[in-house]
Write an enzyme that holds these catalytic residues in place. Structure first.
Site, PDB file in Angstrom:
ATOM      1  N   ARG A  40      15.626  30.642   1.914  1.00 62.59           N
ATOM      2  CA  ARG A  40      16.475  29.813   2.787  1.00 62.59           C
ATOM      3  C   ARG A  40      17.572  29.095   1.999  1.00 62.59           C
ATOM      4  O   ARG A  40      18.655  28.867   2.522  1.00 62.59           O
ATOM      5  CB  ARG A  40      15.609  28.797   3.549  1.00 62.59           C
ATOM      6  CG  ARG A  40      14.817  29.462   4.666  1.00 62.59           C
ATOM      7  CD  ARG A  40      13.968  28.486   5.422  1.00 62.59           C
ATOM      8  NE  ARG A  40      13.358  29.130   6.573  1.00 62.59           N
ATOM      9  CZ  ARG A  40      12.386  28.612   7.293  1.00 62.59           C
ATOM     10  NH1 ARG A  40      11.917  27.419   6.988  1.00 62.59           N
ATOM     11  NH2 ARG A  40      11.885  29.251   8.326  1.00 62.59           N
ATOM     12  N   LYS A 204       0.879  35.368  22.669  1.00 63.09           N
ATOM     13  CA  LYS A 204       0.853  34.804  24.021  1.00 63.09           C
ATOM     14  C   LYS A 204       1.965  35.289  24.943  1.00 63.09           C
ATOM     15  O   LYS A 204       3.132  35.285  24.574  1.00 63.09           O
ATOM     16  CB  LYS A 204       0.904  33.276  23.937  1.00 63.09           C
ATOM     17  CG  LYS A 204      -0.325  32.676  23.265  1.00 63.09           C
ATOM     18  CD  LYS A 204      -0.209  31.170  23.180  1.00 63.09           C
ATOM     19  CE  LYS A 204      -1.483  30.575  22.594  1.00 63.09           C
ATOM     20  NZ  LYS A 204      -1.377  29.112  22.469  1.00 63.09           N
ATOM     21  N   GLY A 357      10.233  34.389  12.453  1.00 61.48           N
ATOM     22  CA  GLY A 357       8.811  34.127  12.599  1.00 61.48           C
ATOM     23  C   GLY A 357       7.932  35.234  12.056  1.00 61.48           C
ATOM     24  O   GLY A 357       8.212  35.830  11.013  1.00 61.48           O
ATOM     25  N   GLY A 380      12.001  30.349  16.485  1.00 63.43           N
ATOM     26  CA  GLY A 380      12.149  29.705  17.796  1.00 63.43           C
ATOM     27  C   GLY A 380      13.553  29.824  18.342  1.00 63.43           C
ATOM     28  O   GLY A 380      13.759  30.046  19.545  1.00 63.43           O
TER      29      GLY A 380
END
Length: 400
Positions: A40, A204, A357, A380
């Site tokens: 990063r 999910k 992610g 996200g």
């Protein structure tokens, strides 16, 4: 949603102080505090180097971890300042606070071509609350002629003081990192090279329902894998044993299947499953047909017939968007499906976009990162972008 925002190259920064929001939320060794992966920090270099080369005085800022408004020495950005200094090959001045006396004094003294890194923004409660007073204090560090550059894509879905609030007080543009994310992901959503295949995995349905819904409007094929596939299976009357199941979302799963039929979108669900008798890397495993998982067993990966089905769907794609692994890739015995999809993406001529992610981690871990067109830096944020949601840290930037 397609954004057309001004970037660092659209404005004159010479002699100006530039507040640059970076994403320096890097993993660290719990014992020593040493940075274990500086990806990063490296990702921020093109924007920082450009600003410095153009004669800007750069005030870089970021969060690290979740200190929740408290000063936690273990989450200081001091090691980041040290690593950034090595990578830039020039001094990085470090402020011991984010908007306090030290930051103010060092920002005031900052000269063109110099860079200052502020202490962890989340040591102040005002950051995550998007407190106007904290946002103004940050903006004031850059002075009346200052500029704000947003380059932390991983945080643009949050309306925090440093991602959205400061744009109330300074002209705001994107850095190279955000520009690339907006162009590649935005371009794939707005005008994809077809066929557009979306591969959605992860645990999910609840976290992906918005993405599925939005992609049903634009995709040609949607592939479902990971834990959420069992909710689809159960919704269609299948037996899922002890597999992950969101019973409250079964109706939504059926709605998605129906909507796909109405829209003429191919919705591919697993036809077989690799099951295990425990959630463990060394569990006993076997392959069964989807919807035939016995009690005491749980699905941990897609099966061989599903792998064949999914990889052939990818082979002729024009654009592939992938978000979420196909199984528990952290366990080698159940990483086969995820690895097969990554390999198929590496061999296709399609534009391949991996949402951040777990899917990004899987691609890197499996050694296919350099074969992808683009790996998003924000899990996200990329998910909400694909849902068609407005991103507060992008909406606030100046339009071209």
């Amino acid at each position: 949603m397609y954004y057309n925002k001004k970037t660092v190259t659209d404005i004159d920064v010479k002699g100006k102080k530039v507040l640059c929001r970076c994403d320096f939320n890097v993993p660290q060794d719990k014992q020593t505090g040493a940075i274990t992966d500086d990806k990063r920090i490296r990702a921020a270099l093109p924007t920082l180097q450009y600003l410095l080369s153009q004669g800007a005085a750069v005030i870089a800022c970021s969060h690290l971890g979740k200190p929740k408004g408290e000063v936690k020495p273990a989450l200081t950005l001091a090691p980041v300042a040290e690593r950034l200094q090595q990578l830039l090959g020039q001094d990085v001045i470090f402020a011991s606070d984010s908007v306090g006396p030290d930051a103010q004094a060092k920002a005031a003294a900052l000269q063109p071509g110099q860079i200052l890194l502020l202490e962890n923004l989340r040591f102040d409660k005002g950051e995550e609350k998007n407190d106007p007073a904290f946002a103004k204090a940050l903006a004031d560090l850059a002075g009346k002629d200052g500029v704000y550059v947003s380059d932390a894509f991983g945080t643009v879905h949050r309306a925090h003081a440093s991602t959205a609030g400061v744009a109330e007080y300074l002209p705001a543009v994107s850095g190279y990192l955000i520009q690339k994310e907006l162009e590649i992901i935005g371009g794939a959503l707005a005008a994809p090279k077809r066929p557009l295949v979306a591969i959605l995995g992860g645990s999910k349905v609840s976290s992906k329902i918005g993405v599925i819904n939005n992609l049903l409007e634009i995709a040609d094929t949607i592939i479902i894998g990971g834990g959420m596939a069992y909710t689809f299976s159960a919704a269609q009357g299948g037996k899922v044993g002890d597999s992950l199941l969101e019973a409250d979302w079964m109706d939504y799963a059926n709605d998605m299947v129906k909507k796909a039929e109405e829209k003429g979108v191919k919705l591919l669900l697993p036809v077989d499953t690799m099951i295990a008798d425990a959630f463990a890397p060394d569990a006993n495993a076997q392959v069964v047909a989807t919807g035939e998982i016995p009690d005491g067993w749980q699905g941990l990966d897609i099966g061989p017939k599903t792998i064949e089905l999914y990889t052939s769907a990818v082979a002729n794609a024009g654009t592939v968007i992938w978000n979420g692994p196909m199984g528990v890739f952290e366990f080698p015995a159940f990483a086969t499906g995820t690895k097969a999809v990554a390999e198929a993406l590496s061999k296709t001529d399609a534009i391949t976009i991996v949402g951040g992610g777990d899917s990004a981690a899987a691609v890197e871990q499996l050694g296919y990162a350099d074969k992808m067109t683009h790996i998003s830096t924000g899990g996200g944020a990329s998910l909400e972008f694909m849902e068609g949601k407005a991103l507060p840290g992008v909406v606030c930037l100046l339009d071209k």
